[in-house]
Design a protein around this motif. Structure first.
Motif, PDB file in Angstrom:
ATOM      1  N   GLY A 151       0.815  -1.210   0.000  1.00  0.00           N
ATOM      2  CA  GLY A 151       0.000   0.000   0.000  1.00  0.00           C
ATOM      3  C   GLY A 151       0.849   1.260   0.000  1.00  0.00           C
ATOM      4  O   GLY A 151       2.065   1.228   0.197  1.00  0.00           O
ATOM      5  N   PRO A 152       0.211   2.412  -0.231  1.00  0.00           N
ATOM      6  CA  PRO A 152       0.947   3.683  -0.284  1.00  0.00           C
ATOM      7  C   PRO A 152       1.422   4.124   1.088  1.00  0.00           C
ATOM      8  O   PRO A 152       0.699   4.002   2.079  1.00  0.00           O
ATOM      9  CB  PRO A 152      -0.093   4.651  -0.859  1.00  0.00           C
ATOM     10  CG  PRO A 152      -1.404   4.073  -0.477  1.00  0.00           C
ATOM     11  CD  PRO A 152      -1.225   2.589  -0.486  1.00  0.00           C
ATOM     12  N   ARG A 153       2.637   4.625   1.146  1.00  0.00           N
ATOM     13  CA  ARG A 153       3.151   5.156   2.405  1.00  0.00           C
ATOM     14  C   ARG A 153       2.538   6.516   2.720  1.00  0.00           C
ATOM     15  O   ARG A 153       2.318   6.852   3.869  1.00  0.00           O
ATOM     16  CB  ARG A 153       4.671   5.258   2.338  1.00  0.00           C
ATOM     17  CG  ARG A 153       5.371   3.905   2.183  1.00  0.00           C
ATOM     18  CD  ARG A 153       6.877   4.060   2.166  1.00  0.00           C
ATOM     19  NE  ARG A 153       7.537   2.757   2.058  1.00  0.00           N
ATOM     20  CZ  ARG A 153       8.845   2.598   1.987  1.00  0.00           C
ATOM     21  NH1 ARG A 153       9.653   3.663   2.016  1.00  0.00           N
ATOM     22  NH2 ARG A 153       9.362   1.388   1.891  1.00  0.00           N
ATOM     23  N   MET A 154       2.305   7.309   1.716  1.00  0.00           N
ATOM     24  CA  MET A 154       1.644   8.592   1.905  1.00  0.00           C
ATOM     25  C   MET A 154       0.836   8.905   0.652  1.00  0.00           C
ATOM     26  O   MET A 154       1.188   8.485  -0.453  1.00  0.00           O
ATOM     27  CB  MET A 154       2.659   9.702   2.189  1.00  0.00           C
ATOM     28  CG  MET A 154       3.675   9.940   1.082  1.00  0.00           C
ATOM     29  SD  MET A 154       4.813  11.286   1.492  1.00  0.00           S
ATOM     30  CE  MET A 154       3.668  12.646   1.698  1.00  0.00           C
ATOM     31  N   ARG A 155      -0.252   9.626   0.828  1.00  0.00           N
ATOM     32  CA  ARG A 155      -1.152   9.939  -0.279  1.00  0.00           C
ATOM     33  C   ARG A 155      -1.005  11.398  -0.656  1.00  0.00           C
ATOM     34  O   ARG A 155      -1.035  12.278   0.204  1.00  0.00           O
ATOM     35  CB  ARG A 155      -2.604   9.631   0.103  1.00  0.00           C
ATOM     36  CG  ARG A 155      -2.862   8.148   0.353  1.00  0.00           C
ATOM     37  CD  ARG A 155      -4.299   7.924   0.816  1.00  0.00           C
ATOM     38  NE  ARG A 155      -4.554   6.517   1.092  1.00  0.00           N
ATOM     39  CZ  ARG A 155      -5.111   5.677   0.238  1.00  0.00           C
ATOM     40  NH1 ARG A 155      -5.488   6.103  -0.968  1.00  0.00           N
ATOM     41  NH2 ARG A 155      -5.325   4.422   0.564  1.00  0.00           N
ATOM     42  N   THR A 156      -0.852  11.608  -1.968  1.00  0.00           N
ATOM     43  CA  THR A 156      -0.750  12.943  -2.535  1.00  0.00           C
ATOM     44  C   THR A 156      -1.702  13.034  -3.718  1.00  0.00           C
ATOM     45  O   THR A 156      -2.111  12.007  -4.276  1.00  0.00           O
ATOM     46  CB  THR A 156       0.691  13.243  -2.994  1.00  0.00           C
ATOM     47  OG1 THR A 156       1.097  12.256  -3.957  1.00  0.00           O
ATOM     48  CG2 THR A 156       1.656  13.211  -1.804  1.00  0.00           C
ATOM     49  N   PRO A 157      -2.077  14.240  -4.135  1.00  0.00           N
ATOM     50  CA  PRO A 157      -2.950  14.365  -5.307  1.00  0.00           C
ATOM     51  C   PRO A 157      -2.275  13.837  -6.566  1.00  0.00           C
ATOM     52  O   PRO A 157      -1.126  14.163  -6.864  1.00  0.00           O
ATOM     53  CB  PRO A 157      -3.214  15.878  -5.391  1.00  0.00           C
ATOM     54  CG  PRO A 157      -2.953  16.401  -4.020  1.00  0.00           C
ATOM     55  CD  PRO A 157      -1.856  15.544  -3.462  1.00  0.00           C
TER      56      PRO A 157
END
Length: 372
Positions: free
Chosen positions: A222-228
């Motif tokens: 999964g993603p470590r951090m979400r950005t646009p």
């Protein structure tokens, strides 16, 4: 010695019951004492105005009060003795019943514990299958069984994945070994050049396989951090990278921004566009649509795919058609990586076989409509 939960439940509930009974009995005895005291006072007052009938000797006020108080003392003494005996008997009964009831209540927990102790990664077939009313323990047992089902499927998928990965890695290694043994047998410049080209192709295939395995593991984590992430821009970059002469690509892109890992989601789009172009035929067509409600929809022409086996394409190393092997260009991990990345971003991926050949893959993003 550490007390078991059965012992703690017995002491807690039995003790509370015993304290409640003791308080009630003591309060009842105090009420009886007050009632006797009131009766003695009334009897003393009435005895002062009492007139004796003819021929009957009436005891004096002192004698009447002494008799009443003696009777009071005897009755209260007997009552307190009965109360103490009752408290002792009820205490024994309370702790005994609490011990028995707690044992019956915890029997399903012991059954769950015994099942858990007997399980291992090589033995995940046993289930609790608890019968009875739908209470908390039944729900716990059913949840445990559902967890075992997921673990069994995960273990089976892991074993299958390891077997498939070993098979896929063995193929390029076998090619390299054969090329080295045969090529070195006749070390002519032509054979050395051919061996070099074969080794390069085999090494590139191994690199693609290892890169796919790493991408699959990263997507499942999964993603470590979400950005646009600009979905339309990611599609344009993938189309520019995989555009192939003879394959027309039609784009219908509208602005869509999602929150996620840009690297992972770019890999998702890249895999879908690459598959749509690679598993096609000369003069074929690829249609890519991005819309706020529809999400990402990619459709292509190509070989016919059995509709009943489309879901197998999302499993690692699964190929349904000889043409879908890509002549060794792919590792069979493209759609499984797409599914892992989509699941990590709370998205859903579905595929549908086109009647004329090819697939239509729909990525339904959070907040978008379901697949048509």
């Amino acid at each position: 010695m550490r007390a078991t939960i059965r012992t703690r439940l017995t002491l807690a509930f039995g003790g509370l019951f015993l304290v409640a009974v003791t308080l009630v009995l003591f309060a009842a005895n105090r009420m009886v004492e007050r009632a006797f005291d009131g009766s003695v006072n009334v009897w003393s007052e009435e005895s002062q105005d009492r007139h004796a009938p003819p021929g009957i000797k009436v005891p004096s006020e002192f004698d009447t009060e002494r008799v009443v108080r003696a009777v009071r003392a005897d009755v209260l003494s007997s009552q307190w003795q009965i109360t103490l005996v009752s408290i002792a008997v009820m205490g024994v009964m309370a702790f005994g019943l609490c011990w028995w009831l707690s044992g019956r209540a915890l029997r399903p927990v012991h059954r769950i514990t015994g099942t858990a102790r007997r399980l291992s990664l090589s033995n995940l077939d046993e289930r609790i299958n608890m019968k009875g009313p739908r209470d908390e323990l039944k729900e716990l047992a059913d949840t445990f069984d559902a967890m075992l089902d997921r673990l069994a499927r995960s273990a089976a998928d892991q074993r299958r994945f390891v077997a498939n990965a070993s098979h896929e890695l063995r193929t390029p290694l076998a090619v390299q070994r054969a090329a080295i043994e045969i090529g070195l047998a006749d070390a002519s410049p032509e054979r050395v050049a051919a061996m070099r080209a074969e080794l390069l192709r085999s090494t590139e295939r191994s690199e693609r396989l290892i890169d796919g395995l790493l991408a699959l593991a990263q997507g499942e984590r999964g993603p470590r951090m979400r950005t646009p992430v600009d979905l339309a821009a990611a599609v344009r970059r993938a189309v520019e990278q995989h555009a192939t002469p003879g394959i027309s690509i039609d784009l219908d892109l509208r602005p869509v921004t999602i929150a996620g890992d840009e690297v992972l989601f770019t890999r998702l789009v890249d895999n879908l566009v690459q598959n749509a172009v690679r598993h096609n035929h000369p003069g074929g067509r690829v249609t890519v649509r991005v819309a706020p409600r529809a999400g990402l929809v990619i459709s292509n022409t190509g070989p016919l795919v059995d509709p009943g086996r489309v879901d197998e394409l999302f499993q690692p190393f699964r190929r349904l058609h000889p043409d879908r092997t890509g002549s060794g260009e792919g590792a069979g991990l493209g759609l499984s990586i797409v599914a892992a990345i989509a699941a990590a971003h709370d998205a859903a991926v579905t595929a549908t076989a086109n009647p004329d050949g090819g697939l239509t893959v729909h990525v339904s993003l959070p907040g978008t409509a379901a697949a048509p």
